[in-house]
Structures are given as C-alpha cells and as structure tokens.
Design a protein around this motif. Structure first.
Motif, PDB file in Angstrom:
ATOM      1  N   HIS A 170      25.147  51.584  35.112  1.00 10.31           N
ATOM      2  CA  HIS A 170      24.558  51.493  36.009  1.00 10.31           C
ATOM      3  C   HIS A 170      25.149  52.173  37.484  1.00 10.31           C
ATOM      4  CE1 HIS A 170      21.617  49.017  34.427  1.00 10.31           C
ATOM      5  NE2 HIS A 170      22.605  48.092  33.914  1.00 10.31           N
ATOM      6  N   PRO A 171      25.808  53.500  37.337  1.00 11.05           N
ATOM      7  CA  PRO A 171      26.473  54.119  38.333  1.00 11.05           C
ATOM      8  C   PRO A 171      25.979  54.075  39.627  1.00 11.05           C
ATOM      9  CG  PRO A 171      25.457  55.626  36.882  1.00 11.05           C
ATOM     10  CD  PRO A 171      25.142  54.325  36.405  1.00 11.05           C
ATOM     11  N   ASP A 172      24.696  53.953  40.063  1.00 10.46           N
ATOM     12  CA  ASP A 172      23.897  54.052  41.222  1.00 10.46           C
ATOM     13  C   ASP A 172      24.053  52.584  42.009  1.00 10.46           C
ATOM     14  OD1 ASP A 172      21.337  56.088  40.137  1.00 10.46           O
ATOM     15  OD2 ASP A 172      23.275  56.483  40.747  1.00 10.46           O
ATOM     16  N   ALA A 173      24.263  51.793  41.309  1.00 11.36           N
ATOM     17  CA  ALA A 173      24.472  50.318  41.562  1.00 11.36           C
ATOM     18  C   ALA A 173      25.705  49.942  42.100  1.00 11.36           C
ATOM     19  CB  ALA A 173      24.008  49.157  40.599  1.00 11.36           C
ATOM     20  N   VAL A 174      26.876  50.708  42.025  1.00 10.28           N
ATOM     21  CA  VAL A 174      28.015  50.480  42.458  1.00 10.28           C
ATOM     22  C   VAL A 174      28.724  51.055  43.693  1.00 10.28           C
ATOM     23  CG1 VAL A 174      30.423  50.028  41.564  1.00 10.28           C
ATOM     24  CG2 VAL A 174      28.556  49.495  40.055  1.00 10.28           C
ATOM     25  N   GLU A 175      29.171  50.577  44.609  1.00 12.93           N
ATOM     26  CA  GLU A 175      29.785  51.081  45.675  1.00 12.93           C
ATOM     27  C   GLU A 175      31.286  51.459  45.369  1.00 12.93           C
ATOM     28  OE1 GLU A 175      29.560  49.178  49.579  1.00 12.93           O
ATOM     29  OE2 GLU A 175      30.378  50.985  50.666  1.00 12.93           O
ATOM     30  N   GLN A 176      31.977  50.180  45.196  1.00 14.84           N
ATOM     31  CA  GLN A 176      33.359  50.235  44.900  1.00 14.84           C
ATOM     32  C   GLN A 176      33.698  49.367  43.575  1.00 14.84           C
ATOM     33  OE1 GLN A 176      34.991  49.298  48.988  1.00 14.84           O
ATOM     34  NE2 GLN A 176      36.304  50.836  48.626  1.00 14.84           N
ATOM     35  N   LEU A 177      34.567  49.778  43.000  1.00 15.85           N
ATOM     36  CA  LEU A 177      35.044  49.192  41.904  1.00 15.85           C
ATOM     37  C   LEU A 177      36.364  48.758  42.039  1.00 15.85           C
ATOM     38  CD1 LEU A 177      34.267  48.167  38.840  1.00 15.85           C
ATOM     39  CD2 LEU A 177      34.512  50.468  37.863  1.00 15.85           C
ATOM     40  N   VAL A 178      36.759  47.477  41.666  1.00 16.68           N
ATOM     41  CA  VAL A 178      38.246  47.291  41.631  1.00 16.68           C
ATOM     42  C   VAL A 178      38.553  46.463  40.418  1.00 16.68           C
ATOM     43  CG1 VAL A 178      39.849  45.930  42.927  1.00 16.68           C
ATOM     44  CG2 VAL A 178      38.082  46.900  44.181  1.00 16.68           C
ATOM     45  N   LEU A 179      39.622  47.204  39.659  1.00 20.19           N
ATOM     46  CA  LEU A 179      39.902  46.570  38.572  1.00 20.19           C
ATOM     47  C   LEU A 179      41.475  46.054  38.808  1.00 20.19           C
ATOM     48  CD1 LEU A 179      39.010  49.301  36.497  1.00 20.19           C
ATOM     49  CD2 LEU A 179      37.533  47.538  37.036  1.00 20.19           C
ATOM     50  N   ILE A 180      41.750  44.658  38.459  1.00 18.25           N
ATOM     51  CA  ILE A 180      42.725  43.971  38.779  1.00 18.25           C
ATOM     52  C   ILE A 180      43.387  43.633  37.203  1.00 18.25           C
ATOM     53  CG2 ILE A 180      43.901  42.025  39.826  1.00 18.25           C
ATOM     54  CD1 ILE A 180      41.585  41.434  41.785  1.00 18.25           C
ATOM     55  N   GLU A 181      44.544  44.464  37.098  1.00 20.38           N
ATOM     56  CA  GLU A 181      45.059  44.283  35.725  1.00 20.38           C
ATOM     57  C   GLU A 181      44.289  44.206  34.839  1.00 20.38           C
ATOM     58  OE1 GLU A 181      49.633  42.599  36.670  1.00 20.38           O
ATOM     59  OE2 GLU A 181      48.445  41.699  35.381  1.00 20.38           O
ATOM     60  N   GLY A 278      31.034  59.449  34.801  1.00 26.62           N
ATOM     61  CA  GLY A 278      29.696  59.340  35.307  1.00 26.62           C
ATOM     62  C   GLY A 278      29.937  58.272  36.507  1.00 26.62           C
ATOM     63  N   ILE A 279      30.841  57.557  36.612  1.00 30.31           N
ATOM     64  CA  ILE A 279      30.914  56.710  37.909  1.00 30.31           C
ATOM     65  C   ILE A 279      31.422  57.480  39.019  1.00 30.31           C
ATOM     66  CG2 ILE A 279      32.355  54.629  38.715  1.00 30.31           C
ATOM     67  CD1 ILE A 279      32.924  53.708  35.933  1.00 30.31           C
ATOM     68  N   GLU A 280      30.548  57.056  39.939  1.00 34.38           N
ATOM     69  CA  GLU A 280      30.913  58.098  41.537  1.00 34.38           C
ATOM     70  C   GLU A 280      31.744  56.704  42.198  1.00 34.38           C
ATOM     71  OE1 GLU A 280      26.696  60.552  40.992  1.00 34.38           O
ATOM     72  OE2 GLU A 280      27.000  59.116  42.688  1.00 34.38           O
ATOM     73  N   ALA A 281      31.764  55.817  42.158  1.00 36.58           N
ATOM     74  CA  ALA A 281      32.075  54.516  42.849  1.00 36.58           C
ATOM     75  C   ALA A 281      33.586  54.967  43.195  1.00 36.58           C
ATOM     76  CB  ALA A 281      31.793  53.386  42.507  1.00 36.58           C
ATOM     77  N   ASP A 282      34.234  54.548  44.192  1.00 36.17           N
ATOM     78  CA  ASP A 282      35.528  54.489  44.593  1.00 36.17           C
ATOM     79  C   ASP A 282      36.357  53.576  43.498  1.00 36.17           C
ATOM     80  OD1 ASP A 282      37.791  52.956  46.860  1.00 36.17           O
ATOM     81  OD2 ASP A 282      37.918  55.029  45.900  1.00 36.17           O
ATOM     82  N   LEU A 283      37.379  54.061  43.083  1.00 40.83           N
ATOM     83  CA  LEU A 283      37.788  53.130  41.912  1.00 40.83           C
ATOM     84  C   LEU A 283      39.411  52.707  42.194  1.00 40.83           C
ATOM     85  CD1 LEU A 283      37.919  51.717  38.989  1.00 40.83           C
ATOM     86  CD2 LEU A 283      38.055  54.075  38.241  1.00 40.83           C
ATOM     87  N   LEU A 284      39.843  51.422  42.174  1.00 39.50           N
ATOM     88  CA  LEU A 284      41.131  51.155  42.345  1.00 39.50           C
ATOM     89  C   LEU A 284      41.510  50.202  41.446  1.00 39.50           C
ATOM     90  CD1 LEU A 284      43.374  50.835  44.664  1.00 39.50           C
ATOM     91  CD2 LEU A 284      42.255  48.647  45.400  1.00 39.50           C
ATOM     92  N   VAL A 285      42.676  50.406  41.131  1.00 43.57           N
ATOM     93  CA  VAL A 285      43.492  49.759  40.200  1.00 43.57           C
ATOM     94  C   VAL A 285      44.418  48.860  40.680  1.00 43.57           C
ATOM     95  CG1 VAL A 285      44.836  49.358  37.834  1.00 43.57           C
ATOM     96  CG2 VAL A 285      42.950  51.020  37.938  1.00 43.57           C
ATOM     97  N   VAL A 286      44.456  47.657  40.815  1.00 44.91           N
ATOM     98  CA  VAL A 286      45.423  46.744  41.366  1.00 44.91           C
ATOM     99  C   VAL A 286      46.554  46.173  40.248  1.00 44.91           C
ATOM    100  CG1 VAL A 286      45.944  44.710  42.919  1.00 44.91           C
ATOM    101  CG2 VAL A 286      44.092  46.139  43.261  1.00 44.91           C
ATOM    102  N   ALA A 287      47.676  45.885  40.269  1.00 40.10           N
ATOM    103  CA  ALA A 287      48.538  45.363  39.181  1.00 40.10           C
ATOM    104  C   ALA A 287      49.780  44.709  40.018  1.00 40.10           C
ATOM    105  CB  ALA A 287      48.739  46.394  38.318  1.00 40.10           C
ATOM    106  N   GLY A 288      50.338  43.685  39.334  1.00 30.24           N
ATOM    107  CA  GLY A 288      51.714  43.515  39.782  1.00 30.24           C
ATOM    108  C   GLY A 288      52.670  44.039  39.027  1.00 30.24           C
ATOM    109  N   THR A 289      53.848  43.719  39.255  1.00 34.37           N
ATOM    110  CA  THR A 289      55.038  44.370  38.743  1.00 34.37           C
ATOM    111  C   THR A 289      55.572  43.829  37.466  1.00 34.37           C
ATOM    112  OG1 THR A 289      56.407  43.761  40.221  1.00 34.37           O
ATOM    113  CG2 THR A 289      55.626  45.684  40.737  1.00 34.37           C
ATOM    114  N   CYS A 290      55.049  42.734  37.124  1.00 29.43           N
ATOM    115  CA  CYS A 290      55.863  42.087  35.946  1.00 29.43           C
ATOM    116  C   CYS A 290      54.715  41.603  34.896  1.00 29.43           C
ATOM    117  CB  CYS A 290      55.977  40.535  36.463  1.00 29.43           C
ATOM    118  SG  CYS A 290      57.292  40.617  37.684  1.00 29.43           S
ATOM    119  N   GLY A 291      54.954  41.680  33.689  1.00 27.65           N
ATOM    120  CA  GLY A 291      54.266  41.268  32.714  1.00 27.65           C
ATOM    121  C   GLY A 291      53.482  42.107  31.780  1.00 27.65           C
TER     122      GLY A 291
END
Lengths: 342, 248
Positions: A170-181, A278-291
């Motif tokens: 559903h690419p039209d439904a998403v404004e921003q996508l944040v993937l945390i680890e 096909g994803i148009e939304a802004d995509l951010l990946v957040v991660a720690g530095t351990c593990g």
C-alpha cells in the motif's frame, strides 16, 4: 506385610523387609488433591489474560483472515493529529516495550498494538498467522484510525518487517516509514544474523521445566518466556549479559513458533524487501551500536536492499535498551526525522 | 530368564537380578532391558539428554519372595541437571519396579516412580508431585537385550510461588485508572505436565554385575488447545540416555 528376601547362597541369611505402607495413601492423597486445585489454563493464573478474555483491556476488534479478533491496542494524543502506527518486535513480543513512543503524542495520534497471537491480543489459529494476514491487520488498524489519511509507520525488529511489507502493498497509504533495528530482511542477512539465539547453558532450565510444566496450552507456553526471554537477549546487549530490564506482559509462544519456525516462517529465498523500490515514503533506519541488529549489521545487510534509506545510530544502545535506558536518545532521533516535528 | 554361568547360586538369585535392573529412576532412565547383575542389590548411574543434560543416581533392592512371578523391587533415586544444581533444581524418586517373563528370554519390565521435582528461575519456584510409569517389552538374553521403551509422565500437583518479575507482567495493563484482575496466582495447580514416551532400549553385559544400557526415542505432549509446539518451546521430540548398572 513382610517379605522374605534371600541374600546369599550357602548358609543364606533371611532378611525381612516391610513394604512401604504409606505409598498407596500418598498416591491417593495426590489424586484427591489434584481434583481441587487451580488450572494453568484459567485466565490470569500464570500470565495476564488476553483482550478477548479481559474486556477491561484497551482493545480494537478487527476482521482479519476471515475471523474477528481482539487486538490489545492503545492510542495516545489527539485523534485529529497525523497518525503514527507502532508495531513491536518478535515474533511474539508485546508492545509494552514500545510505550515510551507515546511521547510522540505531542505531534501525532500514536497507535500502538500487539499483533494477533502476541502479547495480550487474542490467540489465533495456525492458519491465521500468514504474512498476508498481518498486512491485512495493519490495513484494518489504519482503516479504524486514519481511513482517509496517509500514516507514519514506526516498527521495531519483526514489526519493522511487517510495516515494510505493508508499505510495499500500500505505497499510497504511507507518508513515512521508520524501521528500528529491523531483523534480517534478506536471505543473505538471515545467514549472518545471530539475534535472539539461546545458548546451551541458558537453555538448560527452559527444558528442565518440562518436569513440572509442559507446554500443553497457551498460558503454560507463554509463561516460560518470563525466564527465557532475558537470556535470549544476550545477543542484543553491549555486554553479552542477559537483558533483565525488559518490560513485558505476555509473550506469544505459539505465534513465535509458527512465524519463526513453522509453516509461515520466512525461509529460503524469501526477501522482505521485494518490491521496496515502489515505496515512495521517506525511509529511515534507526539502530543502536550494540548487539546482533546494530548499525553495523544494518549497514552491511539491510541498507543495501533499501534504496534511499538513511541510517541513524544511537550510540551505546542495544535492541532492547533503545526503548529503556536509551529511550530519550531514540525519541530525539525520531523527533529530528518525523515530518510533524519540522 | 537369566542364564548364569555361576551355577545354582546365581540361578536362585536370578529373580532379584531382574528386580535390580527393573528399578530405575526418573523419566530419563532407560528401562531394564537385561538382568545381568549377579546380586539383588545395586546402584545405577545415568547420563542423558532431554535435550538438556541430566544425570541420575539410584539404588534398588528386590523384595519379592524367591522365585515369585512377577518379581518386584523398590528403590529410590535422584535426578538433576548439572547446570542447575546452583538453582536448587532436581528431582527425588521413589521407585517400584517389576518384571514378568512368561517365556524364556521374552517378557517385559515395568517401573513406576513417585517423584517430587523442583525448579527455580526468574519466574519463580515450583514444586511438582507426579508419577511416571514406564514399560519395556522385549527380548532379554544372557549377554544383551532389546526392548521397546514406552512411558507416560504426569505431574499431578504443583505448587507455584511466583517471583517479582512474574508479578510485574501484570502491571500497567489498565491505563486510565481502570482496575482489573490481579495475578499471577500463587498456590496449587493440577495436572501441570504430561508427556508420553516411545523409543527403543538396548542393553549389553560388560562384565559380571555390570551392564550398559542405551535408550533413544521420542517424547511428546498432548496439547489441550490444539497447540503443537516444537523445539522452540521446550518440546524437543527426542531423548538419549546411557545407563551403567552396578550390582553387588
């Protein structure tokens, strides 16, 4: 009762022995006692009741995979604000770890829930655990809270993968996508991922429990996670020690089994990033530095498969501590990125 | 029955040799496939994988009159996991065992064990009272034996004392001031564990009064809610056991 027990050969000595008279009585006592005791299946005896068992829990009923099910769901902030949907990790984890993200309610209507079969959401059948059904579940939640708006998706670990698949569908439904680890999104990543592994020593008690508690129902199986999960999180910490600072209500053991190892597990050539272009939304990946799922893993195995994605690291944080001891740093990263804060 | 090379003395002791090898402790123990010990008293030592590492020690003694059929023995033993000794985890067994040999070299041994098992971990402390029964119909020769390994274990009554960590799982469930049910509940629970066993056991005489047994097979739980879990949830479907019996 006396028994004659020959011991020797020539010139044998006869020894008398008394049979254990108390033994039958003890067995009878056990049988009688077993008739008037509690059951592990009774909601709330071992683990908290699920939403379908406890109407007092904040919840949303959704129709997914042909069944109506109760989701343990909480929302924060003004419903008129932009909507942010939040999913926890797992498979099987509940959303209690995600609660610090309610701070984003200052700019968003934050909706956090535990997927079907996990946490305090209703337990479902094996066939309801397909990936398609969880994409459908996300769509149902969005319909309930933001049917005519684009939404911001913030997912942790396995939840990040689910949101990624929803965004592809559903690419039209998403404004921003944040993937945390996020966990390993590609086949190559799965080969090198060591997150959540339980070592030989840590597993000893887990199996010893079968002497007095076998996984014969959802409650008993979920209860065992209380002792095991902190040990499985060693791979997500900076020190390699168990992560005991893990807020949880209830783990979905059957959900984990089916999704991680069973019929609906991602295996072989399955690629969570298929169609991501096909994803148009802004995509951010957040991660720690351990593990195991740290920024280093993300950079090497996930980012190459996510075109246009940016990676921001939270120094000193691990997979769990991103939301506990380092929650403020994680929130700072999100505030710096999310559109409603600009 | 036993074919002893020690003459009439050993032949008279034969039923009690069978009693000795019938008396074995704990669910992890192999059945008594071969009566090889030359004396009615003895000890056993066992090491197994369930898949966690377990060890068992025990002693048995025959109580049936000489020549009686079936022959019966009683004993006691302990079972523990070496990794968990520091947590006070273990199991104590009271053993009753018997052997029935309707035909030369073909018959069955059976054991029943009343046990008290204890476990302690981050979730709390549990004491469980249960019963395990095991039967091994098969071939019992002079130097070796082979039999089926069939069994059931049920923990009929358990006492749970939950820890603070377990109680914390009930916190923060009701935002907005709602007050719901409390938990978890300390106390007595019924029928908390059930497992079935099916496998094979083989025994080999090493010397007079010394026998080695190896058993392997599958163990499984019948779920009440139709939930069949696998390895990830403590239901590894296989076991492997090695026993050494010393009779005197």
């Amino acid at each position: 009762m006396r028994w004659v027990c020959p011991v020797g050969g020539e010139g044998r000595t006869v020894t008398t022995m008394h049979s254990p008279r108390g033994l039958p009585a003890l067995v009878l006592l056990l049988v009688i006692a077993a008739c008037d005791v509690m059951s592990t299946e009774t909601p709330g005896n071992l683990v908290p009741p699920t939403a379908d068992q406890d109407p007092l829990l904040p919840q949303l009923r959704v129709s997914v995979a042909g069944r109506e099910r109760a989701l343990h769901l909480q929302s924060f902030g003004d419903p008129q604000s932009p909507t942010a949907l939040v999913l926890p990790g797992g498979p099987g984890g509940d959303h209690r770890l995600m609660l610090p993200l309610q701070a984003l309610a200052e700019r968003y209507h934050v909706v956090i829930w535990s997927p079907r079969g996990t946490g305090l959401s209703e337990r479902v059948t094996r066939d309801e655990h397909t990936l398609a059904s969880f994409v459908e579940e996300i769509a149902a939640v969005r319909t309930a809270f933001a049917p005519d708006q684009t939404v911001t998706l913030i997912g942790h670990s396995h939840g990040a993968g689910l949101f990624l698949r929803y965004a592809v569908a559903h690419p039209d439904a998403v404004e921003q996508l944040v993937l945390i680890e996020p966990g390993p999104l590609t086949r190559e990543g799965r080969r090198h991922y060591r997150g959540g592994a339980v070592g030989w020593g840590d597993g000893q008690d887990f199996f010893w429990q079968n002497e007095f508690l076998s996984s014969q129902d959802h409650a008993a199986a979920d209860y065992k996670a209380v002792s095991l999960l902190p040990l499985s999180f060693r791979s997500f910490t900076c020190s390699g020690e168990p992560e005991y600072e893990y807020p949880m209500w209830r783990f979905g053991a059957f959900h984990y089994h089916v999704v991680a190892h069973g019929r609906h597990a991602a295996r072989g050539a399955f690629d969570w990033t298929e169609g991501v272009e096909g994803i148009e939304a802004d995509l951010l990946v957040v991660a720690g530095t351990c593990g195991a799922a740290s920024a280093g893993f993300q950079e090497e195995y996930n980012l190459p498969a996510l075109p246009g994605a940016r990676l921001v690291a939270v120094p000193g944080a691990g997979h769990i501590s991103l939301f506990t001891t380092h929650a403020e740093e994680t929130l700072a990263v999100l505030r710096a990125h999310l559109a409603a804060y600009r | 029955m036993i074919r002893s090379k020690k003459g009439s003395h050993a032949i008279r002791l034969a039923p009690f040799l069978l009693l000795l090898l019938c008396s074995h402790p704990a669910q992890a123990q192999s059945s008594d496939a071969v009566s090889l010990a030359p004396a009615p008293h003895g000890i056993f030592v066992q090491v197994g994988l369930e898949p966690h590492l377990v060890m068992s020690l025990g002693y048995t003694r025959g109580i049936s009159p000489e020549g009686s059929r079936p022959s019966v023995g009683v004993g006691a033993g302990v079972k523990f996991s070496p990794y968990l000794l520091g947590q006070g985890a273990g199991r104590v067994n009271l053993i009753a065992a018997g052997q029935w040999m309707p035909h030369s070299r073909w018959g069955a041994t059976a054991t029943s064990e009343l046990y008290l098992a204890r476990g302690r971990n981050r979730a709390g402390t549990v004491h469980g009272f249960g019963l395990e029964v095991r039967a091994a119909p098969g071939y019992y020769g002079e130097r070796w034996g082979a039999a089926a390994d069939l069994g059931w274990q049920g923990t009929l009554l358990s006492h749970f004392q939950h820890s603070g960590a377990a109680r914390e799982t009930f916190d923060e469930r009701y935002p907005g001031g709602a007050v719901g049910g409390e938990g978890p509940v300390d106390g007595w629970y019924g029928s908390t564990a059930h497992r079935f066993r099916i496998g094979l056991v083989g025994t080999r005489s090493l010397a007079d009064g010394l026998a080695l047994q190896v058993a392997a097979g599958s163990r499984f739980v019948v779920q009440r809610q139709g939930v069949l879990l696998g390895f990830a949830h403590g239901q590894v479907p296989v076991y492997l056991e090695t026993s050494l019996r010393i009779a005197r």
